[in-house]
Design a protein around this motif. Structure first.
Motif, PDB file in Angstrom:
ATOM      1  N   THR A  60       0.916  -1.095   0.094  1.00 46.50           N
ATOM      2  CA  THR A  60      -0.299   0.108   0.126  1.00 46.50           C
ATOM      3  C   THR A  60       1.259   1.244   0.436  1.00 46.50           C
ATOM      4  O   THR A  60       0.622   2.486  -0.828  1.00 46.50           O
ATOM      5  CB  THR A  60      -1.211  -0.049   1.394  1.00 46.50           C
ATOM      6  OG1 THR A  60      -2.071  -1.293   1.001  1.00 46.50           O
ATOM      7  CG2 THR A  60      -2.063   1.594   1.302  1.00 46.50           C
ATOM      8  N   ARG A  68      -9.091  -0.547  -2.145  1.00 48.39           N
ATOM      9  CA  ARG A  68      -8.458   0.980  -1.826  1.00 48.39           C
ATOM     10  C   ARG A  68      -8.753   1.727  -2.911  1.00 48.39           C
ATOM     11  O   ARG A  68      -8.081   1.374  -3.850  1.00 48.39           O
ATOM     12  CB  ARG A  68      -7.100   0.540  -1.019  1.00 48.39           C
ATOM     13  CG  ARG A  68      -6.883  -1.027  -0.229  1.00 48.39           C
ATOM     14  CD  ARG A  68      -5.647  -0.528   1.034  1.00 48.39           C
ATOM     15  NE  ARG A  68      -5.894  -2.106   1.879  1.00 48.39           N
ATOM     16  CZ  ARG A  68      -4.627  -2.510   2.127  1.00 48.39           C
ATOM     17  NH1 ARG A  68      -4.071  -1.789   2.417  1.00 48.39           N
ATOM     18  NH2 ARG A  68      -4.647  -3.131   3.382  1.00 48.39           N
ATOM     19  N   LEU A 115      -5.400   7.667   1.954  1.00 41.71           N
ATOM     20  CA  LEU A 115      -5.447   6.383   1.874  1.00 41.71           C
ATOM     21  C   LEU A 115      -6.993   6.638   1.939  1.00 41.71           C
ATOM     22  O   LEU A 115      -7.367   6.261   3.201  1.00 41.71           O
ATOM     23  CB  LEU A 115      -5.252   5.445   2.025  1.00 41.71           C
ATOM     24  CG  LEU A 115      -5.585   3.950   2.078  1.00 41.71           C
ATOM     25  CD1 LEU A 115      -5.212   3.269   0.707  1.00 41.71           C
ATOM     26  CD2 LEU A 115      -4.246   3.343   2.871  1.00 41.71           C
ATOM     27  N   VAL A 134     -10.566   3.254   2.192  1.00 40.96           N
ATOM     28  CA  VAL A 134     -11.436   1.672   1.342  1.00 40.96           C
ATOM     29  C   VAL A 134     -13.145   1.689   1.034  1.00 40.96           C
ATOM     30  O   VAL A 134     -13.466   2.642   2.227  1.00 40.96           O
ATOM     31  CB  VAL A 134     -11.055   0.580   2.896  1.00 40.96           C
ATOM     32  CG1 VAL A 134     -11.713  -0.746   2.053  1.00 40.96           C
ATOM     33  CG2 VAL A 134      -9.411   1.025   3.162  1.00 40.96           C
ATOM     34  N   TRP A 149      -6.473  -3.173  -4.839  1.00 39.11           N
ATOM     35  CA  TRP A 149      -6.648  -4.109  -3.461  1.00 39.11           C
ATOM     36  C   TRP A 149      -4.976  -5.234  -3.676  1.00 39.11           C
ATOM     37  O   TRP A 149      -3.987  -5.303  -4.742  1.00 39.11           O
ATOM     38  CB  TRP A 149      -7.329  -5.440  -3.994  1.00 39.11           C
ATOM     39  CG  TRP A 149      -7.473  -7.055  -4.914  1.00 39.11           C
ATOM     40  CD1 TRP A 149      -6.719  -8.153  -4.574  1.00 39.11           C
ATOM     41  CD2 TRP A 149      -7.649  -7.261  -5.942  1.00 39.11           C
ATOM     42  NE1 TRP A 149      -6.534  -8.451  -5.717  1.00 39.11           N
ATOM     43  CE2 TRP A 149      -7.287  -7.978  -6.534  1.00 39.11           C
ATOM     44  CE3 TRP A 149      -8.502  -5.642  -6.754  1.00 39.11           C
ATOM     45  CZ2 TRP A 149      -7.835  -8.537  -8.140  1.00 39.11           C
ATOM     46  CZ3 TRP A 149      -8.874  -6.132  -8.174  1.00 39.11           C
ATOM     47  CH2 TRP A 149      -8.401  -7.602  -8.347  1.00 39.11           C
TER      48      TRP A 149
END
Length: 267
Positions: free
Chosen positions: A26, A159, A177, A179, A213
């Protein structure tokens, strides 16, 4: 990135290692994501997100490509925008360092390409060495079979990275960030369903950001899979439904192919 053959043998250790790997991957996506903006002349600015792709030319020479939404660039009337580079400092801090980004040529023609009527734009750029290294491999883009082969479907978490209303995560200019969950079905074939919905509040400044993802189990691919580009929010009669629209990543590949054709010498 880790080797599947060297994963810990206990369930707890395996879960911990995969979780750590997902965090690291990430961060890789965060480092590859940048802000794009252009002042409007009235104290406001048009803001979007984009991310860097390592997409070598047909002859294998390196090339860094900026991926964003077509409407982000097309709504910027001037030939020069800005791209939000970040500089790592010796003390471990970071400095936000936006620099000019030429998006149209001398005749005011776009320097980016788009695949048909899909809200995707790609353009070759000259990036600082650190950012060129952070550009994600083109192999990380989901292909037409990715949802089926990975069994990703409705309700699964995705994400996304962006700059909602021009805000960043900090003064260094890193993206925010968030989700959301896949909110539509079916997802394939993409020829029939080129976009999908994400249960996520979307704001100006989010458009052009990656939706992806990361590995959830030790049998998942050991890299993020970019599912697509966040392009708009769903609004019905001026009511925001807190739902985003994502254009499938395979259209990024298509746009890169068009970029290659544009650069190819005439026969």
């Amino acid at each position: 990135m880790f080797d599947l053959q060297t994963l810990p043998t206990t369930s707890a250790e395996a879960t911990q290692t995969v979780s750590r790997s997902a965090r690291d991957l990430t961060v890789t996506m965060i480092r590859a994501t940048v802000q794009i903006d252009q002042p409007n002349g009235d104290g406001t600015r048009t803001v979007g997100a984009g991310f860097l792709l390592n997409a070598p030319r047909a002859d294998g020479t390196p090339r860094t490509v900026l991926v964003t939404a077509d409407h982000v660039l097309s709504r910027m009337p001037d030939s020069e925008a800005r791209i939000g580079w970040r500089v790592e400092l010796p003390d471990g801090g970071w400095r936000f360092d936006p620099q000019p980004l030429i998006i149209r040529d001398a005749e005011s023609d776009p320097l980016w390409t788009k695949p048909g009527d899909r809200d995707i734009a790609v353009m070759e750029i000259s990036a600082p060495a650190a950012f060129a290294r952070d550009a994600i491999p083109i192999a990380w883009l989901a292909d037409r079979e990715a949802f089926d082969t990975t069994a990703v479907g409705p309700g699964d978490a995705m994400r996304t990275l962006g700059f909602p209303r021009g805000r960043s995560a900090n003064r260094a200019g890193f993206p925010i960030l968030r989700v959301g969950r896949i909110a539509s079905w079916p997802l394939t074939p993409i020829s029939a369903f080129p976009t999908f919905l994400l249960d996520l509040a979307v704001f100006p400044g989010d458009s052009g950001g990656p939706v992806f993802w990361t590995p959830a189990t030790q049998v998942s691919p050991v890299h993020p899979c970019v599912a697509g580009v966040l392009t708009q929010e769903v609004i019905v009669q001026d009511e925001r439904l807190r739902i985003g629209v994502v254009v499938h990543a395979d259209y990024i590949r298509e746009a890169v192919d068009l970029l290659d054709q544009k650069a190819a010498p005439a026969p």
